[in-house]
Design an enzyme around this catalytic site. Structure first.
Site, PDB file in Angstrom:
ATOM      1  N   TYR A   1       0.865  -1.182   0.000  1.00  0.00           N
ATOM      2  CA  TYR A   1       0.000   0.000   0.000  1.00  0.00           C
ATOM      3  C   TYR A   1       0.900   1.229   0.000  1.00  0.00           C
ATOM      4  CZ  TYR A   1      -4.023   2.920   1.453  1.00  0.00           C
ATOM      5  OH  TYR A   1      -5.033   3.866   1.537  1.00  0.00           O
TER       6      TYR A   1
ATOM      7  N   LYS B   1      -1.025  -1.077  -4.391  1.00  0.00           N
ATOM      8  CA  LYS B   1      -2.046  -0.042  -4.531  1.00  0.00           C
ATOM      9  C   LYS B   1      -1.341   1.301  -4.501  1.00  0.00           C
ATOM     10  CE  LYS B   1      -5.982   2.305  -2.488  1.00  0.00           C
ATOM     11  NZ  LYS B   1      -6.830   2.552  -1.309  1.00  0.00           N
TER      12      LYS B   1
END
Length: 330
Positions: free
Chosen positions: A155, A184
């Site tokens: 992330y 992400k």
């Protein structure tokens, strides 16, 4: 450290391409702001029934930093139970796993797997950000991936981790680990998407499933990300307009670029309401348009209540611009 031998871990699974939603978390208006399970389950049923490719529990929009370990695990269990009851027992569930040290993050991946999660979405620990150079960040992710029983999605969100960045060179190394399956990018790094596609075989025209995928962190740049080999997005907007996000993805994948581009333009105009409204504004407008109690939309303290009436009016008018589009796909 740094090996790629995974402890007690089954063969790593591919992270599903498509549209994933970081589910909002809803609280009661009581002294301790306990979870409002009635609203939570209503919202999860809406998300599951929409056809989304996956659900993220305890992401940024889900207020991960404000949730206890037990609350997060119960959210995973209830999401799995709802998916099973709605005929989607294999719906991918990703759990936001974070902590101040590597050991705690590893423990959370194990707890999440036991609760029914399929993937772990992992932020860089940032309390000691001044000591976290690129080598330390790489070693952190490698150790977590070695010991996590579920595949890891990196992330990359510098804004919430004191500016720490997982750059392209680091992704080149981390993506080789068999238990690290994606990233992400809430940094908006479109060039990173292209570089991941170039290295890991996700470029246009590739038939094999890439082992490591890049996903946009918002839906307002989904089409540009897909155009350079991205695998989809994890977007808060899907809490309100899941079918529109799915349609935009499907149109692009089927070669209907003109139609997908138009949806992208429409959604980008709308999504700025989420971005400028913040998490409390996002929850408020989703509750307002979905018919949930406004009191359930308050973020856990100390996040402030979304109370400015002028801002409410602006967010609502901006976000509502796409309501008719979602209805058309429902």
């Amino acid at each position: 450290m740094g090996s790629i031998a995974i402890e007690n871990t089954p063969a790593a699974r591919h992270f599903p391409s498509g549209i994933h939603v970081p589910s909002l978390t809803w609280f009661k208006d009581d002294e301790v702001q306990s979870l409002d399970w009635d609203v939570q389950e209503q919202h999860l049923k809406f998300l599951v029934d929409s056809g989304l490719h996956g659900i993220v529990i305890a992401g940024t929009n889900g207020e991960a930093a404000a949730l206890t370990r037990d609350e997060k695990l119960e959210l995973v269990r209830r999401t799995r139970s709802i998916a099973q009851s709605r005929g989607k027992p294999q719906l991918p569930i990703t759990m936001g796993c974070g902590g101040g040290c590597t050991r705690l993050v590893i423990e959370e991946t194990k707890d999440s797997a036991a609760a029914g999660a399929d993937f772990a979405l992992v932020l860089v620990p940032s309390y000691f950000h001044f000591a976290m150079d690129s080598d330390a960040i790489i070693e952190f992710f490698l150790e977590v991936a070695d010991k996590s029983p579920i595949p890891v999605v990196i992330y990359n969100y510098p804004a919430v981790v004191a500016g720490l960045e997982v750059n392209s060179s680091m992704l080149d190394r981390l993506g080789d680990h068999p238990n690290i399956v994606g990233v992400k990018l809430t940094c908006g790094g479109i060039a990173k998407v292209a570089r991941v596609a170039a290295k890991f075989g996700a470029a246009l025209g590739t038939e094999t499933e890439p082992s490591f995928k890049a996903l946009a962190g918002q839906s307002d740049w989904l089409v540009p990300a897909l155009a350079v080999g991205g695998a989809g997005c994890i977007t808060g907007l899907a809490n309100l307009y899941p079918k529109t996000c799915i349609e935009m993805y499907n149109l692009w994948k089927s070669g209907q670029t003109k139609e997908s581009n138009q949806l992208q333009v429409d959604m980008s105009v709308c999504e700025i309401g989420f971005g400028q409204g913040g998490i409390n504004g996002t929850k408020w407008v989703v509750a307002h348009l979905r018919g949930y109690p406004e009191t359930s939309a308050h973020c856990r303290r100390p996040y402030p209540v979304f109370a400015d009436e002028k801002k409410k009016a602006w967010v609502l008018s901006t976000v509502k611009l796409c309501s008719h589009i979602e209805r058309a796909f429902s």
